[in-house]
Design a protein around this motif. Structure first.
Motif, PDB file in Angstrom:
ATOM      1  N   UNK A   1       0.827  -1.220   0.000  1.00 58.05           N
ATOM      2  CA  UNK A   1       0.000   0.000   0.000  1.00 58.05           C
ATOM      3  C   UNK A   1       0.853   1.258   0.000  1.00 58.05           C
ATOM      4  N   UNK A   2       1.920   1.260   0.781  1.00 58.38           N
ATOM      5  CA  UNK A   2       2.809   2.424   0.811  1.00 58.38           C
ATOM      6  C   UNK A   2       3.476   2.628  -0.547  1.00 58.38           C
ATOM      7  N   UNK A   3       3.908   1.539  -1.170  1.00 57.59           N
ATOM      8  CA  UNK A   3       4.524   1.622  -2.496  1.00 57.59           C
ATOM      9  C   UNK A   3       3.504   2.103  -3.526  1.00 57.59           C
ATOM     10  N   UNK A   4       2.271   1.625  -3.418  1.00 60.38           N
ATOM     11  CA  UNK A   4       1.243   2.069  -4.362  1.00 60.38           C
ATOM     12  C   UNK A   4       1.026   3.571  -4.251  1.00 60.38           C
ATOM     13  N   UNK A   5       1.039   4.079  -3.034  1.00 65.28           N
ATOM     14  CA  UNK A   5       0.841   5.524  -2.831  1.00 65.28           C
ATOM     15  C   UNK A   5       2.046   6.313  -3.336  1.00 65.28           C
ATOM     16  N   UNK A   6       3.235   5.977  -2.832  1.00 63.27           N
ATOM     17  CA  UNK A   6       4.440   6.714  -3.225  1.00 63.27           C
ATOM     18  C   UNK A   6       4.758   6.517  -4.706  1.00 63.27           C
ATOM     19  N   UNK A   7       4.593   5.284  -5.186  1.00 61.47           N
ATOM     20  CA  UNK A   7       4.835   5.012  -6.608  1.00 61.47           C
ATOM     21  C   UNK A   7       3.841   5.732  -7.500  1.00 61.47           C
ATOM     22  N   UNK A   8       2.586   5.796  -7.064  1.00 62.43           N
ATOM     23  CA  UNK A   8       1.570   6.537  -7.829  1.00 62.43           C
ATOM     24  C   UNK A   8       1.903   8.018  -7.928  1.00 62.43           C
ATOM     25  N   UNK A   9       2.367   8.584  -6.819  1.00 62.79           N
ATOM     26  CA  UNK A   9       2.773   9.999  -6.833  1.00 62.79           C
ATOM     27  C   UNK A   9       3.971  10.191  -7.763  1.00 62.79           C
ATOM     28  N   UNK A  10       4.950   9.290  -7.673  1.00 59.09           N
ATOM     29  CA  UNK A  10       6.128   9.376  -8.551  1.00 59.09           C
ATOM     30  C   UNK A  10       5.723   9.275 -10.014  1.00 59.09           C
ATOM     31  N   UNK A  11       4.847   8.329 -10.322  1.00 58.67           N
ATOM     32  CA  UNK A  11       4.394   8.170 -11.708  1.00 58.67           C
ATOM     33  C   UNK A  11       3.600   9.386 -12.171  1.00 58.67           C
ATOM     34  N   UNK A  12       2.818   9.994 -11.281  1.00 52.43           N
ATOM     35  CA  UNK A  12       2.086  11.216 -11.641  1.00 52.43           C
ATOM     36  C   UNK A  12       3.065  12.348 -11.953  1.00 52.43           C
TER      37      UNK A  12
ATOM     38  N   UNK B   1      -2.432   0.369 -12.047  1.00 50.22           N
ATOM     39  CA  UNK B   1      -2.013  -0.989 -11.704  1.00 50.22           C
ATOM     40  C   UNK B   1      -1.480  -1.087 -10.285  1.00 50.22           C
ATOM     41  N   UNK B   2      -0.691  -0.100  -9.854  1.00 48.56           N
ATOM     42  CA  UNK B   2      -0.196  -0.105  -8.478  1.00 48.56           C
ATOM     43  C   UNK B   2      -1.347  -0.007  -7.478  1.00 48.56           C
ATOM     44  N   UNK B   3      -2.322   0.845  -7.789  1.00 48.29           N
ATOM     45  CA  UNK B   3      -3.481   0.964  -6.901  1.00 48.29           C
ATOM     46  C   UNK B   3      -4.227  -0.361  -6.796  1.00 48.29           C
ATOM     47  N   UNK B   4      -4.394  -1.035  -7.904  1.00 44.31           N
ATOM     48  CA  UNK B   4      -5.069  -2.339  -7.889  1.00 44.31           C
ATOM     49  C   UNK B   4      -4.294  -3.360  -7.060  1.00 44.31           C
ATOM     50  N   UNK B   5      -2.971  -3.369  -7.192  1.00 44.12           N
ATOM     51  CA  UNK B   5      -2.160  -4.300  -6.417  1.00 44.12           C
ATOM     52  C   UNK B   5      -2.323  -4.067  -4.915  1.00 44.12           C
ATOM     53  N   UNK B   6      -2.452  -2.815  -4.516  1.00 39.51           N
ATOM     54  CA  UNK B   6      -2.648  -2.510  -3.097  1.00 39.51           C
ATOM     55  C   UNK B   6      -4.021  -2.942  -2.620  1.00 39.51           C
ATOM     56  N   UNK B   7      -5.043  -2.685  -3.412  1.00 43.86           N
ATOM     57  CA  UNK B   7      -6.416  -2.991  -3.017  1.00 43.86           C
ATOM     58  C   UNK B   7      -6.635  -4.491  -2.846  1.00 43.86           C
ATOM     59  N   UNK B   8      -6.043  -5.293  -3.719  1.00 39.76           N
ATOM     60  CA  UNK B   8      -6.253  -6.748  -3.656  1.00 39.76           C
ATOM     61  C   UNK B   8      -5.248  -7.443  -2.740  1.00 39.76           C
ATOM     62  N   UNK B   9      -4.411  -6.654  -2.056  1.00 43.79           N
ATOM     63  CA  UNK B   9      -3.409  -7.215  -1.133  1.00 43.79           C
ATOM     64  C   UNK B   9      -2.514  -8.224  -1.843  1.00 43.79           C
ATOM     65  N   UNK B  10      -1.971  -7.801  -2.961  1.00 45.02           N
ATOM     66  CA  UNK B  10      -1.151  -8.683  -3.787  1.00 45.02           C
ATOM     67  C   UNK B  10       0.134  -9.129  -3.106  1.00 45.02           C
TER      68      UNK B  10
END
Length: 162
Positions: free
Chosen positions: A102-113, A137-146
């Motif tokens: 989840x932390x990676x999805x948030x920080x990675x999403x900001x970086x990608x933005x 895709x990162x958001x989806x990975x966080x939501x499904x607890x990949x």
């Protein structure tokens, strides 16, 4: 008959959710996404595909490409280069290992933005870009607890790392 909750009942660990075949698909997708970040780090650091003279280890700037995009003032700044490379390595390792998804999805999403904003104007339009797809895709990975399947997510689960 009414069953009341006893101390013995409350001390039991909740049953873990069974792993479904789809969970393995999400786990593999998470590892693939992590591999993308790790490859980007290795390439920009050592110049495997990136021209060697532009590689970070040889004095190049991994953020030099944004000089021509939407955030030219940040391009080539040593602190931006360092944060960017630390992010690529950290995101990649965490995703491959399945921790802090989840932390990676948030920080990675900001970086990608930010990378998306740096690439503006885009020839295919502002929303038809790989960085947007990766962020979703990162958001989806966080939501499904990949990180829980084929990763260490369950093992190191803490409220702040999930």
């Amino acid at each position: 008959m009414h069953h009341s909750l006893t101390e013995a009942d409350s001390a039991e660990e909740p049953a873990e959710d069974p792993v479904r075949p789809l969970d393995y698909v999400w786990g593999v997708a998470r590892i693939a996404a992590g591999s993308l970040f790790l490859w980007a780090y290795v390439d920009r650091a050592f110049g495997l595909v990136t021209p060697v003279h532009q590689a970070w280890m040889y004095g190049g700037s991994p953020t030099s490409a944004i000089r021509h995009g939407g955030l030219p003032a940040l391009a080539g700044q040593p602190w931006v280069d360092g944060l960017f490379m630390f992010g690529l390595l950290g995101f990649g390792l965490c995703l491959v290992l399945g921790v802090a998804t989840r932390a990676v999805a948030t920080a990675g999403g900001i970086t990608l933005a930010l990378m998306w904003a740096a690439a503006l104007p885009l020839p295919g339009g502002p929303f038809a870009h790989e960085y947007i797809v990766y962020a979703v895709g990162l958001a989806l990975l966080a939501v499904v607890r990949a990180g829980d399947t084929l990763g260490l997510g369950r093992l190191v689960a803490r409220p702040y790392l999930k």
